[in-house]
Every structure is written in structure tokens, then in C-alpha cells.
Design a protein around this motif. Sequence first.
Motif, PDB file in Angstrom:
ATOM      1  N   PHE A 122       7.873  12.067 -53.601  1.00  0.00           N
ATOM      2  CA  PHE A 122       8.703  11.120 -54.279  1.00  0.00           C
ATOM      3  C   PHE A 122       9.257  12.107 -55.419  1.00  0.00           C
ATOM      4  O   PHE A 122      10.324  11.969 -55.881  1.00  0.00           O
TER       5      PHE A 122
ATOM      6  N   GLY B 203      11.932  14.567 -54.347  1.00  0.00           N
ATOM      7  CA  GLY B 203      13.150  13.786 -54.137  1.00  0.00           C
ATOM      8  C   GLY B 203      13.904  13.479 -55.631  1.00  0.00           C
ATOM      9  O   GLY B 203      15.029  13.756 -55.552  1.00  0.00           O
ATOM     10  N   LEU B 204      13.009  12.923 -56.474  1.00  0.00           N
ATOM     11  CA  LEU B 204      13.697  12.696 -57.823  1.00  0.00           C
ATOM     12  C   LEU B 204      14.071  14.223 -58.556  1.00  0.00           C
ATOM     13  O   LEU B 204      15.222  14.133 -59.200  1.00  0.00           O
TER      14      LEU B 204
ATOM     15  N   PHE C  23      17.167  15.155 -57.145  1.00  0.00           N
ATOM     16  CA  PHE C  23      18.537  14.404 -57.976  1.00  0.00           C
ATOM     17  C   PHE C  23      18.922  14.914 -59.411  1.00  0.00           C
ATOM     18  O   PHE C  23      19.971  15.224 -59.702  1.00  0.00           O
TER      19      PHE C  23
ATOM     20  N   THR D 189      20.286  18.576 -59.167  1.00  0.00           N
ATOM     21  CA  THR D 189      21.658  18.624 -58.726  1.00  0.00           C
ATOM     22  C   THR D 189      22.549  17.539 -58.975  1.00  0.00           C
ATOM     23  O   THR D 189      23.918  17.682 -59.146  1.00  0.00           O
TER      24      THR D 189
ATOM     25  N   LEU E  62      22.837  14.763 -57.681  1.00  0.00           N
ATOM     26  CA  LEU E  62      23.283  14.110 -56.666  1.00  0.00           C
ATOM     27  C   LEU E  62      22.319  13.195 -55.857  1.00  0.00           C
ATOM     28  O   LEU E  62      21.669  13.740 -55.033  1.00  0.00           O
TER      29      LEU E  62
ATOM     30  N   HIS F   7      10.687   6.123 -63.317  1.00  0.00           N
ATOM     31  CA  HIS F   7      10.460   5.786 -61.969  1.00  0.00           C
ATOM     32  C   HIS F   7       9.309   6.476 -61.288  1.00  0.00           C
ATOM     33  O   HIS F   7       8.397   5.946 -60.731  1.00  0.00           O
TER      34      HIS F   7
ATOM     35  N   ILE G 136      20.680  19.027 -47.357  1.00  0.00           N
ATOM     36  CA  ILE G 136      19.927  19.978 -48.092  1.00  0.00           C
ATOM     37  C   ILE G 136      20.706  21.162 -48.481  1.00  0.00           C
ATOM     38  O   ILE G 136      20.611  21.773 -49.674  1.00  0.00           O
TER      39      ILE G 136
ATOM     40  N   THR H  50      23.337  19.956 -51.188  1.00  0.00           N
ATOM     41  CA  THR H  50      22.783  19.869 -52.650  1.00  0.00           C
ATOM     42  C   THR H  50      22.520  21.417 -53.285  1.00  0.00           C
ATOM     43  O   THR H  50      22.594  21.562 -54.307  1.00  0.00           O
TER      44      THR H  50
ATOM     45  N   ALA I 142      29.714  20.847 -55.894  1.00  0.00           N
ATOM     46  CA  ALA I 142      29.038  19.730 -56.393  1.00  0.00           C
ATOM     47  C   ALA I 142      29.811  18.568 -56.320  1.00  0.00           C
ATOM     48  O   ALA I 142      29.670  17.447 -56.141  1.00  0.00           O
TER      49      ALA I 142
ATOM     50  N   ALA J 267      30.521  16.826 -53.020  1.00  0.00           N
ATOM     51  CA  ALA J 267      29.222  16.155 -52.749  1.00  0.00           C
ATOM     52  C   ALA J 267      28.838  14.932 -53.466  1.00  0.00           C
ATOM     53  O   ALA J 267      28.235  14.023 -52.923  1.00  0.00           O
ATOM     54  N   GLU J 268      29.612  14.843 -54.752  1.00  0.00           N
ATOM     55  CA  GLU J 268      29.437  13.687 -55.534  1.00  0.00           C
ATOM     56  C   GLU J 268      29.365  12.600 -55.113  1.00  0.00           C
ATOM     57  O   GLU J 268      28.819  11.576 -54.917  1.00  0.00           O
TER      58      GLU J 268
ATOM     59  N   ALA K 270      27.077  11.251 -52.363  1.00  0.00           N
ATOM     60  CA  ALA K 270      25.401  10.824 -52.721  1.00  0.00           C
ATOM     61  C   ALA K 270      25.858   9.436 -53.407  1.00  0.00           C
ATOM     62  O   ALA K 270      24.998   8.564 -53.211  1.00  0.00           O
ATOM     63  N   GLU K 271      27.086   9.218 -54.229  1.00  0.00           N
ATOM     64  CA  GLU K 271      27.051   8.023 -54.920  1.00  0.00           C
ATOM     65  C   GLU K 271      27.210   6.825 -53.792  1.00  0.00           C
ATOM     66  O   GLU K 271      26.807   5.715 -53.881  1.00  0.00           O
TER      67      GLU K 271
ATOM     68  N   ALA L 149      18.229   0.486 -58.837  1.00  0.00           N
ATOM     69  CA  ALA L 149      17.225   1.639 -59.185  1.00  0.00           C
ATOM     70  C   ALA L 149      16.097   1.511 -57.995  1.00  0.00           C
ATOM     71  O   ALA L 149      15.681   2.578 -57.701  1.00  0.00           O
TER      72      ALA L 149
ATOM     73  N   LEU M 245      17.489   4.000 -55.540  1.00  0.00           N
ATOM     74  CA  LEU M 245      17.494   5.240 -56.011  1.00  0.00           C
ATOM     75  C   LEU M 245      15.922   5.847 -55.522  1.00  0.00           C
ATOM     76  O   LEU M 245      15.889   6.848 -55.119  1.00  0.00           O
ATOM     77  N   ARG M 246      15.131   4.824 -55.987  1.00  0.00           N
ATOM     78  CA  ARG M 246      13.644   5.274 -55.511  1.00  0.00           C
ATOM     79  C   ARG M 246      13.480   5.466 -54.137  1.00  0.00           C
ATOM     80  O   ARG M 246      12.975   6.488 -53.745  1.00  0.00           O
TER      81      ARG M 246
ATOM     82  N   LEU N 188      15.780   6.326 -51.687  1.00  0.00           N
ATOM     83  CA  LEU N 188      16.473   7.436 -51.552  1.00  0.00           C
ATOM     84  C   LEU N 188      15.832   8.771 -51.938  1.00  0.00           C
ATOM     85  O   LEU N 188      15.457   9.877 -51.123  1.00  0.00           O
ATOM     86  N   ALA N 189      15.139   8.728 -53.040  1.00  0.00           N
ATOM     87  CA  ALA N 189      14.164  10.034 -53.619  1.00  0.00           C
ATOM     88  C   ALA N 189      13.090  10.260 -52.759  1.00  0.00           C
ATOM     89  O   ALA N 189      12.798  11.383 -52.512  1.00  0.00           O
ATOM     90  N   PHE N 190      12.311   9.212 -52.302  1.00  0.00           N
ATOM     91  CA  PHE N 190      11.092   9.136 -51.542  1.00  0.00           C
ATOM     92  C   PHE N 190      11.592   9.613 -49.976  1.00  0.00           C
ATOM     93  O   PHE N 190      11.041  10.621 -49.522  1.00  0.00           O
TER      94      PHE N 190
ATOM     95  N   ASP O   5      14.301  11.539 -49.380  1.00  0.00           N
ATOM     96  CA  ASP O   5      14.803  12.901 -49.602  1.00  0.00           C
ATOM     97  C   ASP O   5      13.532  14.002 -49.629  1.00  0.00           C
ATOM     98  O   ASP O   5      13.340  14.841 -48.727  1.00  0.00           O
TER      99      ASP O   5
END
Lengths: 193, 193
Positions: free
Chosen positions: A152, A155-156, A159, A162, A164, A175, B97, B100, B110, B113-114, B117-118, B144, B147-148, B150-152, B154
Motif C-alpha cells: 500500500f 503504491g501511494l 502516486f 509521479t 500519476l 490514507h 511501471i 511512470t 508525464a 500518462a496523466e 492515470a486519471e 478516495a 485511489l486506495r 489502485l495504490a494497493f 500497484d
Amino acid sequence: MTADRRSAILAAATDLIRENGVAAVRTRDVTTRAGVGIGLLNHYFKWGELRALAAAQALWAEIERVVPEAPAPDRQLDVFLARAFGEDADPLWRLWIEVTDLAMSDPDMARAAEGCAEGILNELAAILEQGAAKHYWQCPAPKAAALRILAFHDGLVGFVLTGLPKVERDEAAEHFKRFVALELGLPQDSHKA
Amino acid sequence: MTADRRSAILAAATDLIRENGVAAVRTRDVTTRAGVGIGLLNHYFKWGELRALAAAQALWAEIERVVPEAPAPDRQLDVFLARAFGEDADPLWRLWIEVTDLAMSDPDMARAAEGCAEGILNELAAILEQGAAKHYWQCPAPKAAALRILAFHDGLVGFVLTGLPKVERDEAAEHFKRFVALELGLPQDSHKA
DNA sequence: CGATATATTGAGCACATGCTCAACAAGGAA
DNA sequence: TTCCTTGTTGAGCATGTGCTCAATATATCG
């Protein structure tokens, strides 16, 4: 040998990588910094190996700089949570991202980074286990929990660094604290009391 | 112009990036694949811009290949969970990977890729919101939560692909399902019933 | 000291790669 | 046809970079 130039070369490479990242460093930069002829680098190393060695050392150095020892596991976790997304830690995570990316296509780099990755994981797992033993929190499977927390976090951090997608540092920190609290069965606001 | 060679060049670059990754593709590879002289690439593009453009297109193409449309949000999430760590999705995440990482030092990349990502973030957020509206799960803050998640994801994907630290695919998939279930207030085993 | 071994040097090589630019081709207008 | 515009070509240039290797300096031994 005047004063182990081999070590001087490795040290110079490590310093330069800490300053500029892995990709930016060239053989000539290293020999210049070490005050040594170009040939000597190739006498003692192959560039790929030296780079991997130096990158690993640079990683460890950054880790030691960012992750300080603390007396008790809960204090260690506090510090970890507080610093995890500070700009202070950026060099470490930039380096980490670069190294893991390179490791996908560079076996030397992969081998060198292996120890770092396992080391961080085990260190965090140990903290979690100790804290659970002292009933600061609950953690039936420290290694697995450490893996999730690091994933986690990775990943954060990606973000944040980058952009992104674009995430603010304090948002990411929130978070993260929330997740760690959840993972360890702690109240939402703070992980203590 | 016989058949818009500019598009042919961009398409060739996109294909090559999908096949070999961003870093491995050279201008000559692209012109050869496009059946075009070297000069023409530089007539229509600067290499940095073309590469960023092509990388973004390659990303979107991989996303469309891996993330299928599904009728209902819960089915979409099922598919997402099932495929998130399949080898089938490796090209997408390898590319992600790489992109980014490059984006940290390449403004063109950047910018390109923006949108990706969004886009991914918003798509997942939309699914989460729809599912919550239909009471499949709970999700008070879809963006939110997305985001969490996706972070996890990633972070775990990085571990699986780089082996730093070593994590098995099915192990990662389990962690991920557990995380998503927790995030959406679903029972542990399956996110439905 | 001389001889031998070891450490060190750096100009230059080999190769990679983005990009230039003089030349050429093709289509249309006069 | 002639001329001009536009599209196209690719040998070659400019640059960057890891690495070689003959030459040189330094240390060690007899």
C-alpha cells in the motif's frame, strides 16, 4: 595500492547514485569523483556489477537515514507513519522506484536489490510482531501484514512522486495511517489509545 | 501522401512499444516497421513526443484489452478482481511501471500518462459508486476508495513483477481481494453474499 | 641497484542512437 | 513541358558511453 582504490570507486559510485539516481551516473563520473583513472574502474569491476552494488549500498544508506532506530515498536511505528510521506524520504523512494524498474531487465540489479526488499519486509514484520506481543495492537500474521502495508505504501508513494494520478502528500499520509490502523485493529484516529 | 504516413509512424511506434516496452524501442525500429525513411519520423515528430504519444496509446490499448466492459458494476468488479494478477495483464503493468518511471524525468511522458492515470481512477470510482448506489456494497467516498484500491494494487503488482520482495501471484490476489472486501464493507470470503 | 610484478593511466576504439540536410520523387498549376 | 510545392529518403554527422590496451608509475624482492 595507496588506500584501496577499489573501495574508493565503489564509495564514489554510491555517493553519486544517492545524489543523482542510478540512471544518471556514468563511469566517467565515478572515476572523476574517486580521483582515479577510467581504466581502474574496468580493472576492478564490470560497470553493470558496480552499478548494482553501489545502488544496493545507496539504498541501505537511504534506509538508515530515513528509518531511525527507536526504543519500542510502537514508537518505531509512530515514526514510520509520520515520516512515510515526508519530502525527507523522497530520495529513498525515488531510488527504490528506479532500482525496482531496472531490476525487471537487469539481473545484477535484481540480485542486489533482493536483500534490501527482504530486509525492509522483515524489519517491518519484526516491529509488528513485537508490538503484537506487547499488546500494542493485533497482528496474527506479521509477515503478511508487513507485505500488505509495504504494498500500500509503495503504491501511494508512486502516486505522490509521479503525480500519476495526482495525490497530495498529506492526503496520502492520511490514507496510509487509516490503512495501518485498520490492519492492526487500532482505533481510527491514532493507532494508540 | 500515399496513406498518411504520419499515422503509420505513430501506429508502428505504438505496436513496438506494446511488444517490447518503451525503453527498448529506437527510431530506426519504428521507421523500419512503418516501412518509411528515417528522415520522415523527424519530419513529423520529435522522438520524445512521439514516444510519449505512442506510449499513451499503447497503455490505452492494453487497458482495453485487459479491462473488459461488463453489464453490471458487481460483475465488473468480479472480473477486475479475477484478472488483476493474471499473467494476461502483465504487459499492461510492465508498461505502466515503465511509463511512470520515465514520467519522473520526462515531462512529455508525464503529460501523456496523466490522462491514463486519471482515466483509470475515474473508471474504477464510477464502478464503485454505481455498485454502492445499487447496494451491492458500501462506498461513501468512491474516488478516495478507488485511489486506495489502485495504490494497493500497484504496490502488489510491483512486488509480483519485480520479485522485490518475492510474492506469488495467487498470494497477491488473495491479499487484494481481502483488501477490496474490507474497503467495501463486504464479507471476507467473497465480496458478494 | 636492478629486475620483476603489480597498480594505474587515459587516449582512443567500438558501438549506439537521435537527428540533419542535400538530394530526389510525385503531383499539380501555369 | 516547365516550374514549384510538398513529401520522402538515407548516408552521414554529432554526441554519448562502456571498455581496451599499450604505456607508465609504483611497489617488492634478491
